[in-house]
Design a protein around this motif. Structure first.
Motif, PDB file in Angstrom:
ATOM      1  N   ARG A 121      -6.648   6.778   7.819  1.00 45.67           N
ATOM      2  CA  ARG A 121      -6.508   5.436   8.173  1.00 45.67           C
ATOM      3  C   ARG A 121      -6.087   4.603   7.092  1.00 45.67           C
ATOM      4  O   ARG A 121      -6.309   5.014   6.024  1.00 45.67           O
ATOM      5  CB  ARG A 121      -8.004   5.138   8.733  1.00 45.67           C
ATOM      6  CG  ARG A 121      -8.778   5.505  10.071  1.00 45.67           C
ATOM      7  CD  ARG A 121      -7.962   5.266  11.308  1.00 45.67           C
ATOM      8  NE  ARG A 121      -8.359   5.956  12.592  1.00 45.67           N
ATOM      9  CZ  ARG A 121      -7.923   5.662  13.607  1.00 45.67           C
ATOM     10  NH1 ARG A 121      -6.876   4.561  13.792  1.00 45.67           N
ATOM     11  NH2 ARG A 121      -8.325   6.269  14.717  1.00 45.67           N
ATOM     12  N   SER A 122      -5.739   3.320   7.311  1.00 44.69           N
ATOM     13  CA  SER A 122      -5.467   2.173   6.211  1.00 44.69           C
ATOM     14  C   SER A 122      -6.368   2.169   5.461  1.00 44.69           C
ATOM     15  O   SER A 122      -7.867   2.254   5.719  1.00 44.69           O
ATOM     16  CB  SER A 122      -5.000   0.954   6.842  1.00 44.69           C
ATOM     17  OG  SER A 122      -3.779   1.331   7.458  1.00 44.69           O
ATOM     18  N   GLY A 123      -6.364   1.723   4.243  1.00 45.29           N
ATOM     19  CA  GLY A 123      -7.382   1.494   3.118  1.00 45.29           C
ATOM     20  C   GLY A 123      -7.567   2.562   2.450  1.00 45.29           C
ATOM     21  O   GLY A 123      -8.565   2.423   1.443  1.00 45.29           O
ATOM     22  N   SER A 124      -7.163   3.627   2.103  1.00 45.82           N
ATOM     23  CA  SER A 124      -7.485   4.791   1.397  1.00 45.82           C
ATOM     24  C   SER A 124      -6.221   5.286   0.680  1.00 45.82           C
ATOM     25  O   SER A 124      -5.983   6.412   0.377  1.00 45.82           O
ATOM     26  CB  SER A 124      -8.109   5.817   2.333  1.00 45.82           C
ATOM     27  OG  SER A 124      -7.103   6.497   3.227  1.00 45.82           O
ATOM     28  N   THR A 162       0.743  -1.033   0.037  1.00 44.04           N
ATOM     29  CA  THR A 162      -0.165   0.057   0.035  1.00 44.04           C
ATOM     30  C   THR A 162       0.787   1.450  -0.313  1.00 44.04           C
ATOM     31  O   THR A 162       0.505   2.346   0.103  1.00 44.04           O
ATOM     32  CB  THR A 162      -1.014  -0.043   1.175  1.00 44.04           C
ATOM     33  OG1 THR A 162      -0.217  -0.119   2.548  1.00 44.04           O
ATOM     34  CG2 THR A 162      -1.812  -1.154   1.161  1.00 44.04           C
ATOM     35  N   LEU A 194      -3.169   5.888  -1.631  1.00 45.54           N
ATOM     36  CA  LEU A 194      -2.875   6.273  -3.480  1.00 45.54           C
ATOM     37  C   LEU A 194      -1.203   5.937  -3.818  1.00 45.54           C
ATOM     38  O   LEU A 194      -0.511   5.680  -2.771  1.00 45.54           O
ATOM     39  CB  LEU A 194      -3.330   7.766  -3.590  1.00 45.54           C
ATOM     40  CG  LEU A 194      -4.364   8.477  -3.009  1.00 45.54           C
ATOM     41  CD1 LEU A 194      -4.200   9.822  -3.452  1.00 45.54           C
ATOM     42  CD2 LEU A 194      -5.316   7.718  -4.074  1.00 45.54           C
ATOM     43  N   ARG A 212      -2.354   9.027   1.734  1.00 44.96           N
ATOM     44  CA  ARG A 212      -3.927   8.461   1.876  1.00 44.96           C
ATOM     45  C   ARG A 212      -4.728   9.689   1.683  1.00 44.96           C
ATOM     46  O   ARG A 212      -4.374  10.973   1.792  1.00 44.96           O
ATOM     47  CB  ARG A 212      -4.202   8.080   3.398  1.00 44.96           C
ATOM     48  CG  ARG A 212      -3.349   6.683   3.568  1.00 44.96           C
ATOM     49  CD  ARG A 212      -3.449   6.475   5.029  1.00 44.96           C
ATOM     50  NE  ARG A 212      -2.542   5.285   5.250  1.00 44.96           N
ATOM     51  CZ  ARG A 212      -2.408   4.884   6.843  1.00 44.96           C
ATOM     52  NH1 ARG A 212      -2.976   5.549   7.615  1.00 44.96           N
ATOM     53  NH2 ARG A 212      -1.592   3.738   6.913  1.00 44.96           N
ATOM     54  N   VAL A 213      -6.080   9.257   1.532  1.00 44.13           N
ATOM     55  CA  VAL A 213      -7.281  10.316   1.677  1.00 44.13           C
ATOM     56  C   VAL A 213      -7.937  10.420   2.898  1.00 44.13           C
ATOM     57  O   VAL A 213      -8.689  11.332   3.007  1.00 44.13           O
ATOM     58  CB  VAL A 213      -8.127  10.259   0.437  1.00 44.13           C
ATOM     59  CG1 VAL A 213      -7.458  10.456  -0.899  1.00 44.13           C
ATOM     60  CG2 VAL A 213      -8.675   8.677   0.581  1.00 44.13           C
ATOM     61  N   THR A 214      -7.686   9.516   3.851  1.00 45.71           N
ATOM     62  CA  THR A 214      -8.059   9.695   5.041  1.00 45.71           C
ATOM     63  C   THR A 214      -7.058   9.192   6.093  1.00 45.71           C
ATOM     64  O   THR A 214      -5.744   8.770   5.359  1.00 45.71           O
ATOM     65  CB  THR A 214      -8.932   8.564   5.496  1.00 45.71           C
ATOM     66  OG1 THR A 214      -8.634   7.196   5.430  1.00 45.71           O
ATOM     67  CG2 THR A 214     -10.260   8.756   4.241  1.00 45.71           C
TER      68      THR A 214
END
Length: 354
Positions: free
Chosen positions: A335-338, A247, A340, A331-333
């Motif tokens: 937290r993990s999972g967002s 990621t 780029l 990231r766009v937040t």
């Protein structure tokens, strides 16, 4: 008999004690995790200083190595010139020998007075003798010049050899200094990482360490998260090391390398524990967040404002890490999972990676 005012009920005391012990863990779960005592910065500062000293020692050693290569090349050139000059001198000596033998056979072995008395044409003899003297003089000049050139080249070669020996001695001393610094640095890095591992195992971060900052930042600029690096695992890369896809972008750097804020922003998360080990998350203008993970130490606290290029941490190999590196995400937040792809994102901010 004890005074009733001094007696403390046992149950409330136990509850207060348990509540006090629970505060650090709750803080860790919220991202601050300041259960451990603040680090005084001594070890982190020492690692950072040793990194600089090792870099300077390596630069000096490599500069000496380049000079040594140049000096050896110069000595080799002088060796070739000296060999050629000695070969030319040998040819001249052989020619002189042949000339002397020819002169002797032609009567050159007799004294000039005897040749005049025996000659029927004294004028012609004297003209010939002058020609011989001039030839002898010219030949002697050639011999003298050859000898001077040979002596000069030999002296230059001797000086070149002295410079080479001095450089080799100095280079060996620099290499010894470099190895000693590296050995000391490795010990300090191991201690710094062991402290980081202990923090991760406890799930609570030590306080921010104090590092001398590199200099005043330039407002509005963006930088790479580390100054010198080798790119390793990239965004979206697959493999057994990750549950799905990678990621972020990994930067292979030694333990204790200063980690920089890529742009101005605010610290929204400092945590220890979990797969990322010690991590810092920054919020930047425009709604983007950057994460810096697998750290060995942090130099900032949650809520703190940071400038582009400011040292916010030191790299390490905490958490689920296979070796020293910085894991960097955009990231766009928070937290993990967002995440780029950070490479084109940094390039769009004027920071191409290579």
């Amino acid at each position: 008999m004890p005074s009733p005012r001094r007696a403390l009920p046992l149950v409330p005391v136990l509850l207060c004690t348990l509540a006090a012990l629970a505060v650090p863990r709750a803080a860790a779960e919220e991202g601050r995790g300041l259960a451990g005592p603040p680090d005084d910065g001594g070890l982190s500062t020492r690692v950072a200083r040793l990194h600089r000293e090792a870099a300077r020692a390596t630069d000096r050693y490599e500069a000496d190595a380049r000079r040594l290569v140049q000096e050896r090349a110069r000595a080799g050139k002088l060796d070739r010139l000296l060999a050629r000059k000695r070969q030319e001198a040998q040819v001249i000596r052989e020619d002189v020998g042949r000339y002397a033998r020819a002169q002797y056979r032609a009567g050159g072995g007799l004294p000039v007075t005897a040749q005049i008395l025996l000659s029927g044409d004294a004028r012609s003899l004297m003209a010939g003798q002058r020609a011989l003297w001039n030839a002898d003089l010219a030949l002697q000049n050639v011999i003298d010049r050859s000898r001077r050139a040979e002596r000069r080249l030999a002296e230059e070669r001797r000086k070149a050899e002295e410079r080479r020996r001095r450089l080799e001695k100095h280079s060996a001393e620099l290499d010894g200094t470099r190895q000693r610094i590296r050995s000391t640095l490795e010990e300090a890095q191991a201690l710094l990482q062991s402290r980081a591992d202990a923090s991760v195992a406890a799930g609570s971060c030590r306080g921010p360490v104090r590092l001398e900052q590199p200099g005043p930042p330039t407002p509005g600029t963006w930088v790479a998260p580390v100054e010198e690096y080798a790119l390793s695992a990239g965004f979206g890369q697959g493999g057994v090391r990750w549950a799905s896809r990678h990621t972020g972008q990994d930067f292979a750097v030694p333990i204790g390398t200063p980690v920089r804020a890529v742009g101005e922003g605010r610290v929204v998360r400092v945590s220890c524990g979990g797969p990322f080990g010690i991590e810092v998350v920054l919020e930047h203008p425009g709604g983007f967040f950057t994460q810096y993970a697998h750290l060995a130490a942090v130099t900032v606290d949650q809520g703190q404002r940071v400038a582009a290029g400011q040292w916010i941490a030191q790299s390490g190999t905490s958490g689920n890490s296979t070796g020293p590196h910085l894991h960097f995400e955009v990231r766009v937040t928070p937290r993990s999972g967002s995440a780029l792809d950070p490479v084109p994102w940094l390039a769009s901010h004027g920071v191409p990676l290579g």
